[in-house]
Design a protein around this motif. Sequence first.
Motif, mmCIF file in Angstrom:
data_model
loop_
_atom_site.group_PDB
_atom_site.id
_atom_site.type_symbol
_atom_site.label_atom_id
_atom_site.label_comp_id
_atom_site.label_asym_id
_atom_site.label_seq_id
_atom_site.Cartn_x
_atom_site.Cartn_y
_atom_site.Cartn_z
ATOM 1 N N THR A 261 1.132 -1.611 0.116
ATOM 2 C CA THR A 261 0.000 -0.227 0.204
ATOM 3 C C THR A 261 0.941 1.444 -0.031
ATOM 4 O O THR A 261 1.967 1.419 0.618
ATOM 5 C CB THR A 261 -0.560 0.083 1.282
ATOM 6 N N VAL A 262 0.173 2.325 -0.361
ATOM 7 C CA VAL A 262 0.779 3.518 -0.867
ATOM 8 C C VAL A 262 -0.071 4.786 -0.862
ATOM 9 O O VAL A 262 -1.568 4.058 -0.979
ATOM 10 C CB VAL A 262 1.567 4.000 -1.871
ATOM 11 N N SER B 33 -2.467 8.422 3.645
ATOM 12 C CA SER B 33 -2.281 9.594 2.928
ATOM 13 C C SER B 33 -2.985 10.900 4.820
ATOM 14 O O SER B 33 -2.095 11.653 4.539
ATOM 15 C CB SER B 33 -2.986 9.892 1.898
HETATM 16 N N1 LIG Z 1 -6.942 4.885 3.143
HETATM 17 C C1 LIG Z 1 -5.176 4.651 2.699
HETATM 18 C C2 LIG Z 1 -5.523 4.623 0.765
HETATM 19 C C3 LIG Z 1 -4.263 3.927 0.418
HETATM 20 C C4 LIG Z 1 -4.828 3.209 -0.950
HETATM 21 O O1 LIG Z 1 -5.857 2.440 -1.445
HETATM 22 N N2 LIG Z 1 -3.658 2.879 -1.639
HETATM 23 C C5 LIG Z 1 -3.633 2.405 -3.314
HETATM 24 C C6 LIG Z 1 -3.004 2.707 -4.440
HETATM 25 S S1 LIG Z 1 -4.000 4.332 -5.089
HETATM 26 C C7 LIG Z 1 -2.413 0.741 -3.077
HETATM 27 O O2 LIG Z 1 -1.347 1.441 -2.378
HETATM 28 N N3 LIG Z 1 -3.127 -0.111 -3.404
HETATM 29 C C8 LIG Z 1 -3.078 -1.349 -3.166
HETATM 30 C C9 LIG Z 1 -3.122 -2.520 -1.317
HETATM 31 O O3 LIG Z 1 -3.071 -1.573 -0.749
HETATM 32 O O4 LIG Z 1 -2.208 -3.374 -2.029
HETATM 33 C C10 LIG Z 1 -4.912 6.042 2.635
HETATM 34 O O5 LIG Z 1 -5.480 7.191 2.233
HETATM 35 O O6 LIG Z 1 -3.515 6.314 2.413
#
Ligand SMILES: N[C@@H](CCC(=O)N[C@@H](CS)C(=O)NCC(=O)O)C(=O)O
Length: 88
Positions: free
Chosen positions: A57-58, A71
């Motif tokens: 997750t990023v 974030s």
């Molecule tokens: N709630 C998180 C959402 C982060 C998120 O969903 N990132 C996506 C990319 S837009 C991601 O990394 N998804 C892949 C995963 O979680 O394995 C935030 O605000 O940082």
Amino acid sequence: MTLQSPPLLELYYFDACPYCQRVLKKIDQLKIKVSYLDIYDNTQHMEKLLMITGRKTVPCLFIDGSPMFESLDIMNWLEKHSEQLTKI
Ligand SMILES: N[C@@H](CCC(=O)N[C@@H](CS)C(=O)NCC(=O)O)C(=O)O
């Protein structure tokens, strides 16, 4: 958290991620020095993120080696500690 000295900041991210974009915008606004690690530009970055955190997750901001996800948490932390961080 009180910072003893400016921490090393490393941001794992990718460009098309909207959550990453809002963190990047905050870093830009605050003019904070950060090392950027694009997880799709270099798969070693993704592998390292996965190895250390068990997640892909990023955004993920490493603060002196400790990962912070979410974030909004990252943006709030940057805002709160801005004056103690190294600027560009
Ligand atoms: N709630 C998180 C959402 C982060 C998120 O969903 N990132 C996506 C990319 S837009 C991601 O990394 N998804 C892949 C995963 O979680 O394995 C935030 O605000 O940082």
